[in-house]
Design a protein around this motif. Structure first.
Motif, short mmCIF file in Angstrom:
data_model
loop_
_atom_site.label_atom_id
_atom_site.label_comp_id
_atom_site.label_asym_id
_atom_site.label_seq_id
_atom_site.Cartn_x
_atom_site.Cartn_y
_atom_site.Cartn_z
N THR A 144 32.01 84.64 -58.83
CA THR A 144 33.15 85.23 -57.79
C THR A 144 34.35 84.10 -58.13
N PRO A 145 35.59 84.51 -58.38
CA PRO A 145 36.58 83.63 -58.85
C PRO A 145 36.91 82.61 -57.56
N PRO A 146 37.07 81.32 -57.77
CA PRO A 146 37.10 80.27 -57.01
C PRO A 146 38.25 80.28 -55.67
N ASP A 147 39.53 81.14 -56.36
CA ASP A 147 40.52 81.42 -55.50
C ASP A 147 40.43 82.45 -54.52
N HIS A 148 39.20 83.21 -54.72
CA HIS A 148 38.73 84.19 -53.82
C HIS A 148 37.81 83.65 -52.77
N LEU A 149 37.35 82.65 -52.86
CA LEU A 149 36.34 81.87 -52.17
C LEU A 149 37.52 81.00 -51.06
N ASN A 150 38.23 80.47 -51.75
CA ASN A 150 39.20 79.36 -51.06
C ASN A 150 40.54 80.02 -51.29
#
Length: 422
Positions: free
Chosen positions: A300-306
């Protein structure tokens, strides 16, 4: 009192026979080498083997414990002040180097491991490798040696907190701070890479933030010279690293691990810093390691989580953590270019170039058996129309070659006939 003296005391008092003592030591060495259990003391092993009773072991500890501890930490030129912590291989003390009156950190190899030549060699190798490095973002080596059977390694004392300490409080790093820290570690990795070294255990626990705001990469216990083929072969098949941050090729126990493994581990650390969770969470280390190599599990791309993170940061992390190491940054220098671009508010040039390439290529790991697909080197990434066009070109070329071969053959026959007629 060293462990050797303890052994002599046990024999002298007739508590066990020499044969029983050697059997217990051999069993302990096997347990230590397997890595399946934490290192155990000799007395603990002997009680478990029923060679000693718990009461006998307790009396021995009381009688010789104080003397053992006192002598264990006596290193000429260093005054031991207090204990900082204990790791899998040694105990770290805060000490004063008396010759120059400065505070240092002294790492001492555990007694349980000091009886094993392989662990002694590994401990000495850590000191030797550390001595090759001299960088403001690396914990520097000062001294190493052996005294009365005690193996020790002296490092600069770094006062501060680790990234792991911060994460355990629930902290999630904002983008500018995370970029500053990761850039500093990448600079340290570049220094090591230029000297033919790979760390092999980049993780939050090994990144120290000093009180002055500096960043220090620590713990070279698993570091290896890239050119050390003997060690690489000896470790073949062993998953060396920390499960949450280990690269796919390290999971497989590949012998040709290089700096791109450190880039992957730094990417996993970066991911954890800005999202508050490791890239592949889980409680079972084996299952976590499988997730690093399982192509059916998508990161999961980090910019999708944050969602406060820039898409550029997401691209950099995904490039660092590409399962196929050929798709990662080739070295820390390339990574540093993109990190500096993000810090300046620009797009990551190298990550985006790789993203454009990957859009045309199906990701495959060169370490897998299916490294090359049925298309062959010339067919990877081509559309159906391009494949047909390429096939036509190849067929036309083959036809021309066939015609030339026929003409050459006819010319050769004609020459033979003329020669015979003469």
């Amino acid at each position: 009192m060293t462990e050797k003296t303890l052994e002599q005391t046990i024999i002298r008092r007739g508590l066990v026979t020499p044969e029983e003592l050697e059997a217990c030591k051999a069993h302990r060495a096997r347990l230590a080498s397997s890595g399946k259990e934490a290192p155990k003391g000799l007395l603990e092993i002997m009680v478990a083997a029923k060679a000693l009773t718990p009461g006998q072991a307790q009396r021995l500890i009381k009688e010789v414990g104080k003397e053992t501890q006192q002598r264990k930490t006596e290193i000429p030129g260093y005054q031991i002040l207090d204990r900082l912590g204990k790791g899998s291989m040694g105990i770290v003390y805060r000490a004063r180097q008396t010759s120059v009156d400065r505070i240092v950190a002294v790492k001492v190899l555990l007694d349980v491991l000091a009886q094993n030549k392989e662990f002694v060699r590994r401990f000495q190798r850590e000191a030797t490798i550390a001595a090759k490095l001299n960088h403001p973002n690396i914990v520097n080596a000062i001294d190493a040696g052996e005294v009365n059977g005690l193996q020790y390694f002296v490092m600069e004392f770094v006062e501060g907190r680790t990234i792991k300490d911060e994460l355990e409080t629930g902290k999630i790093y904002d983008e500018p701070e995370a970029l500053r820290i990761v850039l500093a570690v990448a600079e340290a990795m570049k220094h090591a890479h230029e000297r033919g070294l790979i760390h092999r255990d980049i993780k939050p626990e090994n990144i120290i933030l000093t009180k002055e705001g500096n960043v220090k990469l620590a713990d070279l216990g698993l570091a290896r010279l890239t050119a050390d083929e003997k060690q690489a072969v000896a470790e073949a098949g062993m998953a060396i690293g920390t499960p949450y941050y280990i690269s796919p090729e390290q999971v497989r126990g590949a012998t040709d691990v290089d700096i791109r493994s450190d880039i992957y581990s730094l990417g996993a650390t970066f991911y954890h810093m800005v999202t508050g969770r490791p890239p592949f969470p889980g409680d079972d280390p084996t299952e976590v390691m499988k997730k690093h190599v399982d192509k059916s599990i998508t990161l999961t791309p980090p910019d999708h989580l944050n969602t406060r993170l820039s898409s550029g940061l997401g691209e950099v992390v995904e490039t660092m953590m590409a399962r196929n190491r050929e798709n990662r940054y080739r070295d820390p220098g390339d990574l540093i270019i993109d990190l500096k671009a993000l810090i300046e508010g620009k797009r990551p040039v190298i990550a985006e170039q790789k993203a454009d390439t990957l859009a045309k290529l199906a990701e495959a790991d060169p370490d897998d058996e299916d490294e090359f697909d049925d298309d062959g080197p010339g067919g990877v990434g081509l559309s159906e129309e391009e494949r047909i066009e390429l096939a036509g070109v190849v067929n036309a070329r083959n036809n021309v070659i066939a015609v030339l071969a026929i003409l050459l053959g006819l010319a050769l026959v004609s020459n033979v006939i003329l020669l015979v007629a003469r």
